[in-house]
Scaffold this motif. Structure first.
Motif, PDB file in Angstrom:
ATOM      1  N   GLN A 106       0.820  -1.201   0.000  1.00  0.00           N
ATOM      2  CA  GLN A 106       0.000   0.000   0.000  1.00  0.00           C
ATOM      3  C   GLN A 106       0.864   1.266   0.000  1.00  0.00           C
ATOM      4  O   GLN A 106       0.624   2.188  -0.779  1.00  0.00           O
ATOM      5  CB  GLN A 106      -0.935   0.027   1.220  1.00  0.00           C
ATOM      6  CG  GLN A 106      -1.920  -1.109   1.261  1.00  0.00           C
ATOM      7  CD  GLN A 106      -1.400  -2.362   1.956  1.00  0.00           C
ATOM      8  OE1 GLN A 106      -0.210  -2.572   2.127  1.00  0.00           O
ATOM      9  NE2 GLN A 106      -2.327  -3.218   2.363  1.00  0.00           N
ATOM     10  N   ALA A 129       0.517   2.775  -3.488  1.00  0.00           N
ATOM     11  CA  ALA A 129      -0.682   3.621  -3.354  1.00  0.00           C
ATOM     12  C   ALA A 129      -0.593   4.552  -2.145  1.00  0.00           C
ATOM     13  O   ALA A 129      -1.472   4.561  -1.285  1.00  0.00           O
ATOM     14  CB  ALA A 129      -1.910   2.728  -3.253  1.00  0.00           C
ATOM     15  N   ASN A 135      -3.753   6.588  -1.368  1.00  0.00           N
ATOM     16  CA  ASN A 135      -5.021   5.875  -1.269  1.00  0.00           C
ATOM     17  C   ASN A 135      -5.659   6.142   0.101  1.00  0.00           C
ATOM     18  O   ASN A 135      -5.004   6.064   1.129  1.00  0.00           O
ATOM     19  CB  ASN A 135      -4.776   4.373  -1.460  1.00  0.00           C
ATOM     20  CG  ASN A 135      -6.036   3.555  -1.507  1.00  0.00           C
ATOM     21  OD1 ASN A 135      -7.143   4.057  -1.424  1.00  0.00           O
ATOM     22  ND2 ASN A 135      -5.855   2.249  -1.626  1.00  0.00           N
ATOM     23  N   TRP A 164      -5.054  -6.895  -1.788  1.00  0.00           N
ATOM     24  CA  TRP A 164      -3.681  -6.562  -2.170  1.00  0.00           C
ATOM     25  C   TRP A 164      -2.893  -7.817  -2.552  1.00  0.00           C
ATOM     26  O   TRP A 164      -2.032  -7.771  -3.429  1.00  0.00           O
ATOM     27  CB  TRP A 164      -2.988  -5.791  -1.049  1.00  0.00           C
ATOM     28  CG  TRP A 164      -3.290  -4.331  -1.159  1.00  0.00           C
ATOM     29  CD1 TRP A 164      -4.247  -3.628  -0.478  1.00  0.00           C
ATOM     30  CD2 TRP A 164      -2.659  -3.401  -2.038  1.00  0.00           C
ATOM     31  NE1 TRP A 164      -4.236  -2.317  -0.887  1.00  0.00           N
ATOM     32  CE2 TRP A 164      -3.269  -2.148  -1.837  1.00  0.00           C
ATOM     33  CE3 TRP A 164      -1.632  -3.499  -2.969  1.00  0.00           C
ATOM     34  CZ2 TRP A 164      -2.889  -1.013  -2.539  1.00  0.00           C
ATOM     35  CZ3 TRP A 164      -1.243  -2.361  -3.666  1.00  0.00           C
ATOM     36  CH2 TRP A 164      -1.870  -1.140  -3.447  1.00  0.00           C
ATOM     37  N   ALA A 224      -3.856  -8.440  -6.157  1.00  0.00           N
ATOM     38  CA  ALA A 224      -3.210  -7.468  -7.049  1.00  0.00           C
ATOM     39  C   ALA A 224      -1.730  -7.791  -7.216  1.00  0.00           C
ATOM     40  O   ALA A 224      -1.186  -7.749  -8.335  1.00  0.00           O
ATOM     41  CB  ALA A 224      -3.406  -6.053  -6.503  1.00  0.00           C
ATOM     42  N   CYS A 233      -5.311  -2.332 -10.334  1.00  0.00           N
ATOM     43  CA  CYS A 233      -6.302  -2.022  -9.301  1.00  0.00           C
ATOM     44  C   CYS A 233      -7.323  -3.156  -9.266  1.00  0.00           C
ATOM     45  O   CYS A 233      -7.931  -3.481 -10.280  1.00  0.00           O
ATOM     46  CB  CYS A 233      -6.995  -0.695  -9.594  1.00  0.00           C
ATOM     47  SG  CYS A 233      -5.889   0.694  -9.401  1.00  0.00           S
ATOM     48  N   CYS A 234      -7.484  -3.733  -8.099  1.00  0.00           N
ATOM     49  CA  CYS A 234      -8.441  -4.815  -7.909  1.00  0.00           C
ATOM     50  C   CYS A 234      -9.516  -4.382  -6.929  1.00  0.00           C
ATOM     51  O   CYS A 234      -9.279  -3.535  -6.066  1.00  0.00           O
ATOM     52  CB  CYS A 234      -7.736  -6.056  -7.357  1.00  0.00           C
ATOM     53  SG  CYS A 234      -6.637  -6.862  -8.532  1.00  0.00           S
ATOM     54  N   ALA A 254     -12.771   2.503  -9.524  1.00  0.00           N
ATOM     55  CA  ALA A 254     -11.513   2.188  -8.839  1.00  0.00           C
ATOM     56  C   ALA A 254     -10.317   2.132  -9.784  1.00  0.00           C
ATOM     57  O   ALA A 254      -9.190   2.003  -9.342  1.00  0.00           O
ATOM     58  CB  ALA A 254     -11.634   0.868  -8.095  1.00  0.00           C
ATOM     59  N   TYR A 255     -10.560   2.228 -11.086  1.00  0.00           N
ATOM     60  CA  TYR A 255      -9.473   2.133 -12.040  1.00  0.00           C
ATOM     61  C   TYR A 255      -8.483   3.284 -11.815  1.00  0.00           C
ATOM     62  O   TYR A 255      -8.869   4.432 -11.690  1.00  0.00           O
ATOM     63  CB  TYR A 255     -10.013   2.172 -13.476  1.00  0.00           C
ATOM     64  CG  TYR A 255      -8.954   1.909 -14.522  1.00  0.00           C
ATOM     65  CD1 TYR A 255      -8.438   0.639 -14.698  1.00  0.00           C
ATOM     66  CD2 TYR A 255      -8.462   2.946 -15.305  1.00  0.00           C
ATOM     67  CE1 TYR A 255      -7.464   0.389 -15.664  1.00  0.00           C
ATOM     68  CE2 TYR A 255      -7.483   2.708 -16.265  1.00  0.00           C
ATOM     69  CZ  TYR A 255      -6.980   1.424 -16.425  1.00  0.00           C
ATOM     70  OH  TYR A 255      -6.021   1.182 -17.364  1.00  0.00           O
ATOM     71  N   HIS A 256      -7.223   2.964 -11.723  1.00  0.00           N
ATOM     72  CA  HIS A 256      -6.137   3.932 -11.490  1.00  0.00           C
ATOM     73  C   HIS A 256      -6.246   4.649 -10.154  1.00  0.00           C
ATOM     74  O   HIS A 256      -5.846   5.801 -10.042  1.00  0.00           O
ATOM     75  CB  HIS A 256      -6.032   4.955 -12.616  1.00  0.00           C
ATOM     76  CG  HIS A 256      -5.361   4.409 -13.836  1.00  0.00           C
ATOM     77  ND1 HIS A 256      -4.173   3.741 -13.800  1.00  0.00           N
ATOM     78  CD2 HIS A 256      -5.732   4.424 -15.124  1.00  0.00           C
ATOM     79  CE1 HIS A 256      -3.837   3.372 -15.009  1.00  0.00           C
ATOM     80  NE2 HIS A 256      -4.776   3.767 -15.839  1.00  0.00           N
ATOM     81  N   ARG A 257      -6.798   3.978  -9.143  1.00  0.00           N
ATOM     82  CA  ARG A 257      -6.867   4.644  -7.845  1.00  0.00           C
ATOM     83  C   ARG A 257      -5.511   4.666  -7.152  1.00  0.00           C
ATOM     84  O   ARG A 257      -5.317   5.311  -6.165  1.00  0.00           O
ATOM     85  CB  ARG A 257      -7.944   4.040  -6.954  1.00  0.00           C
ATOM     86  CG  ARG A 257      -7.608   2.682  -6.407  1.00  0.00           C
ATOM     87  CD  ARG A 257      -8.672   2.220  -5.406  1.00  0.00           C
ATOM     88  NE  ARG A 257      -8.221   1.028  -4.750  1.00  0.00           N
ATOM     89  CZ  ARG A 257      -8.867  -0.116  -4.760  1.00  0.00           C
ATOM     90  NH1 ARG A 257     -10.013  -0.207  -5.377  1.00  0.00           N
ATOM     91  NH2 ARG A 257      -8.385  -1.158  -4.153  1.00  0.00           N
ATOM     92  N   TRP A 258      -4.551   3.895  -7.692  1.00  0.00           N
ATOM     93  CA  TRP A 258      -3.175   4.026  -7.186  1.00  0.00           C
ATOM     94  C   TRP A 258      -2.205   4.143  -8.296  1.00  0.00           C
ATOM     95  O   TRP A 258      -2.439   4.063  -9.423  1.00  0.00           O
ATOM     96  CB  TRP A 258      -2.775   2.905  -6.248  1.00  0.00           C
ATOM     97  CG  TRP A 258      -2.913   1.496  -6.711  1.00  0.00           C
ATOM     98  CD1 TRP A 258      -2.201   0.862  -7.679  1.00  0.00           C
ATOM     99  CD2 TRP A 258      -3.839   0.528  -6.199  1.00  0.00           C
ATOM    100  NE1 TRP A 258      -2.600  -0.437  -7.787  1.00  0.00           N
ATOM    101  CE2 TRP A 258      -3.602  -0.681  -6.894  1.00  0.00           C
ATOM    102  CE3 TRP A 258      -4.813   0.553  -5.234  1.00  0.00           C
ATOM    103  CZ2 TRP A 258      -4.326  -1.832  -6.631  1.00  0.00           C
ATOM    104  CZ3 TRP A 258      -5.515  -0.598  -4.986  1.00  0.00           C
ATOM    105  CH2 TRP A 258      -5.272  -1.769  -5.683  1.00  0.00           C
TER     106      TRP A 258
END
Length: 163
Positions: free
Chosen positions: A12, A16, A19, A79, A82, A96-97, A159-163
């Motif tokens: 994380q 991310a 996040n 995680w 992912a 992103c999952c 949630a796509y590209h949230r990190w």
């Protein structure tokens, strides 16, 4: 996987850092802020999390709230999924999952006064869907288990590209 993760670094915080997820977001000051760390040289792709609850995470004195247990297992397994896809597909960044489904078995009252160890590992991959199993233990005693399916999302998903 092209990217390497420094020893002891949580997925994380590395992938991310901004996040704000309640369970695993490093940027959420009021969240649980779990850290999922890949086990070095694990054949199974095991990911480990060590986390210590606070008194406000209790259901009643000395026992951890079941919703908190579900949240940390959900995020940790997500995680793990992912990370597995990133390793399997030789990606620089995990996709992103999101959680497709998960089942938590609260096997016995989980103490809230000690460090928890969560271990998760992938058991199956079907395209963008990864099945993950996990256990929450304290000093070698398993208190809770979780099995879930997590899916890598595509463009257009929130949630796509949230990190």
């Amino acid at each position: 996987m092209t990217a390497t993760l420094p020893d002891g670094t949580g997925l994380q915080e590395y992938f991310a850092p901004h996040n704000a997820c309640f369970g695993c977001g490093p940027a959420n000051e009021k969240g649980l802020r779990i850290r999922s760390v890949p086990e070095r040289d694990s054949e199974q792709g095991r990911v480990v999390c060590r986390w210590t609850p606070a008194p406000h995470h209790e259901a009643f004195p000395g026992v951890l709230n079941g919703g908190i247990i579900g949240a940390i297992l959900d995020c940790h397994c997500n995680w793990t999924a992912a990370w597995h896809l990133a390793r399997q597909r030789d990606l620089d960044t995990p996709p992103c999952c999101v959680t497709m489904e998960f089942k938590v078995q609260l096997r016995r009252p989980t103490p809230s006064d000690r460090e928890l160890t969560l271990v998760a590992w992938p058991t199956d991959v079907d395209g963008d869907i990864v099945t993950v199993e996990s256990e929450l233990s304290i000093d070698g005693t398993v208190y809770d288990r979780c099995t879930g399916r997590f899916v890598a999302v595509k463009p257009g998903h929130p949630a796509y590209h949230r990190w």
